[in-house]
Design a protein around this motif. Structure first.
Motif, short mmCIF file in Angstrom:
data_model
loop_
_atom_site.label_atom_id
_atom_site.label_comp_id
_atom_site.label_asym_id
_atom_site.label_seq_id
_atom_site.Cartn_x
_atom_site.Cartn_y
_atom_site.Cartn_z
N ARG A 67 0.83 -1.20 0.00
CA ARG A 67 0.00 0.00 0.00
C ARG A 67 0.87 1.26 0.00
O ARG A 67 0.60 2.21 -0.72
CB ARG A 67 -0.92 -0.02 1.22
CG ARG A 67 -1.73 1.27 1.45
CD ARG A 67 -2.54 1.66 0.22
NE ARG A 67 -3.55 0.69 -0.09
CZ ARG A 67 -4.79 0.73 0.38
NH1 ARG A 67 -5.16 1.71 1.17
NH2 ARG A 67 -5.66 -0.19 0.04
N LEU A 68 1.94 1.26 0.78
CA LEU A 68 2.85 2.39 0.82
C LEU A 68 3.49 2.62 -0.54
O LEU A 68 3.58 3.76 -1.02
CB LEU A 68 3.92 2.17 1.90
CG LEU A 68 4.94 3.29 2.09
CD1 LEU A 68 4.26 4.57 2.58
CD2 LEU A 68 6.02 2.86 3.09
N LYS A 74 7.01 5.01 -4.67
CA LYS A 74 8.35 4.45 -4.50
C LYS A 74 8.23 3.06 -3.91
O LYS A 74 7.58 2.88 -2.88
CB LYS A 74 9.20 5.34 -3.60
CG LYS A 74 9.53 6.70 -4.19
CD LYS A 74 10.47 7.48 -3.29
CE LYS A 74 10.85 8.82 -3.91
NZ LYS A 74 11.78 9.59 -3.03
N THR A 75 8.87 2.10 -4.54
CA THR A 75 8.75 0.71 -4.11
C THR A 75 9.47 0.47 -2.79
O THR A 75 10.64 0.84 -2.63
CB THR A 75 9.31 -0.23 -5.17
OG1 THR A 75 8.59 -0.04 -6.39
CG2 THR A 75 9.18 -1.68 -4.73
N ARG A 136 0.06 2.60 10.23
CA ARG A 136 -0.86 3.24 9.29
C ARG A 136 -1.40 4.55 9.87
O ARG A 136 -1.48 5.57 9.18
CB ARG A 136 -2.03 2.32 8.98
CG ARG A 136 -1.75 1.19 8.00
CD ARG A 136 -2.96 0.27 7.90
NE ARG A 136 -2.80 -0.76 6.88
CZ ARG A 136 -3.30 -0.70 5.66
NH1 ARG A 136 -4.01 0.36 5.29
NH2 ARG A 136 -3.11 -1.67 4.79
N GLN A 137 -1.78 4.51 11.14
CA GLN A 137 -2.35 5.68 11.78
C GLN A 137 -1.34 6.81 11.94
O GLN A 137 -1.70 7.99 11.96
CB GLN A 137 -2.94 5.29 13.14
CG GLN A 137 -4.13 4.37 13.04
CD GLN A 137 -4.52 3.75 14.38
OE1 GLN A 137 -3.91 4.04 15.41
NE2 GLN A 137 -5.53 2.90 14.37
N MET A 138 -0.07 6.47 12.05
CA MET A 138 0.98 7.47 12.21
C MET A 138 1.36 8.13 10.88
O MET A 138 1.97 9.20 10.88
CB MET A 138 2.22 6.84 12.86
CG MET A 138 2.00 6.39 14.29
SD MET A 138 3.44 5.52 14.98
CE MET A 138 4.61 6.86 15.12
N LEU A 139 1.01 7.48 9.79
CA LEU A 139 1.32 8.03 8.47
C LEU A 139 0.25 9.04 8.04
O LEU A 139 -0.83 9.10 8.63
CB LEU A 139 1.41 6.89 7.46
CG LEU A 139 2.66 6.02 7.55
CD1 LEU A 139 2.48 4.73 6.75
CD2 LEU A 139 3.89 6.79 7.09
N PRO A 140 0.51 9.83 7.00
CA PRO A 140 -0.50 10.76 6.49
C PRO A 140 -1.77 10.03 6.05
O PRO A 140 -1.75 8.84 5.71
CB PRO A 140 0.20 11.44 5.30
CG PRO A 140 1.65 11.33 5.62
CD PRO A 140 1.81 10.01 6.31
N ILE A 143 -2.37 7.30 3.13
CA ILE A 143 -2.04 5.88 3.17
C ILE A 143 -3.29 5.03 2.94
O ILE A 143 -3.21 3.89 2.50
CB ILE A 143 -1.37 5.49 4.51
CG1 ILE A 143 -0.82 4.06 4.47
CG2 ILE A 143 -2.34 5.66 5.66
CD1 ILE A 143 0.27 3.83 3.47
N TYR A 144 -4.47 5.60 3.18
CA TYR A 144 -5.72 4.86 3.02
C TYR A 144 -6.28 4.99 1.60
O TYR A 144 -7.33 4.40 1.30
CB TYR A 144 -6.75 5.34 4.04
CG TYR A 144 -6.35 5.03 5.47
CD1 TYR A 144 -6.59 3.78 6.02
CD2 TYR A 144 -5.72 5.99 6.25
CE1 TYR A 144 -6.21 3.49 7.33
CE2 TYR A 144 -5.33 5.72 7.56
CZ TYR A 144 -5.58 4.46 8.09
OH TYR A 144 -5.20 4.18 9.38
#
Length: 324
Positions: A67-68, A74-75, A136-140, A143-144
């Protein structure tokens, strides 16, 4: 109404996870957090996990990396290097690291995020799954997103140390799909929201005095009578798909069955037939909870059994007459 209210509460609890990043976006709040200076860049970071992770934990790590990679463009390569635990302890490895610490409780996890390395340690699969939700929650918010993000986003985690472990072993939500049908896709979405706030049991009411939703080979008439009355049912492949999705999120689905008192009184019934109970257990992986509905609206769990012909015959008389 209670079912709807419970659903709204869970969705509201999950909502902050999609509106705030960094440690303030973590729900439920972890046991301890210490903020440090700097940040760890997640875009393009290599994901590495210990060989101690089982297939469910590995799939969760791979899903986060995929997902990222999708949203940021970027892989993030994923691998399981030999000797990862020792290399991490010596500081010789960089990237996003996932390790198992057998000295921790199964659901516990910790994060140690530094500028070059972010290390997750968890007591078991459940801890790894919880850590993935926290990351996931810590990322912008992006991400969803289900597709690449075009706008400029800073894909970083704040440097910090964090530790968490649920206070209660069972954190459950109940949905009554016997009273109000929901398709499998919608239930999967609900499971995703449950996992985001680290709930781990879905009590799924699949049958009551009006509807028997699950299609079974042992007693096909039960679902057929429900379908005859214009109600929808769940096929076995649909239920197995739902259970697989739940297991990947660390959630157990417990089927619940409410049998009306009039049926029990007519048959002197005190449990489901063994064949039916065994088939439901095979589908869901857990023994179904069976409740007797009293005339005052109360319910009482019961545990013994009757024959197939008795149960199906009673279903035909009760539900068949209502459907005419």
């Amino acid at each position: 109404m209670k079912n709807l209210l419970f659903t709204m509460i869970v969705l509201l609890c999950a909502a902050p996870c999609l509106s705030a990043d960094g440690v303030d976006g973590i729900r439920p709040a972890p046991d301890s957090v210490t903020l440090l200076k700097g940040s760890f860049r997640m875009s393009g970071a290599a994901f590495k996990y210990s060989s101690s992770l089982d297939s469910t934990a590995r799939e969760a790590v791979q899903a986060l990396a995929s997902r990222l990679s999708l949203v940021c463009g970027k892989t993030s390569p994923v691998s399981s290097p030999v000797g990862l635990d020792g290399a991490t302890a010596s500081g010789a490895v960089k990237g996003m690291i996932f390790l198992i610490d057998e000295g921790m409780p199964e659901e516990a996890y910790s994060l140690d995020i530094q500028p070059g390395t972010a290390v997750v340690r968890a007591g078991g699969t459940a801890g790894i799954l919880h850590s993935v939700q926290t990351l996931r929650q810590m990322l912008p918010d992006a991400i969803y997103e289900p597709r690449p993000v075009q706008q400029r986003v800073r894909w970083t985690l704040p440097c910090c140390t964090l530790a968490d472990c649920p206070d209660n072993a069972v954190r459950a939500v109940r949905i009554d799909v016997a009273a109000a049908y929901s398709d499998v896709a919608r239930l999967e979405s609900f499971l995703d929201n449950m996992a985001s706030v680290k709930l781990n049991v879905l009590r799924l009411m699949v049958a009551d005095d009006d509807c028997w939703r699950p299609q079974t080979e042992a007693f096909p008439l039960l679902a057929q009578m429900t379908a005859y009355r214009g109600e929808k049912t769940y096929s076995r492949p649909e239920l197995e798909r739902l259970v697989r999705h739940a297991r990947l999120l660390g959630i157990s689905i417990v089927p619940e069955i409410g049998i009306p008192s009039k049926m029990l009184a007519e048959l002197s019934l005190d449990s489901l037939p063994q064949e039916l109970s065994a088939e439901l257990e095979d589908i869901f992986g857990t023994v179904p909870l069976v409740f007797e509905g009293g005339p005052d609206g109360s319910i009482e769990e019961f545990v013994s059994g009757s024959t197939a012909s008795e149960l199906e015959g009673c279903a035909s008389r009760l539900w068949g007459s209502q459907g005419q």
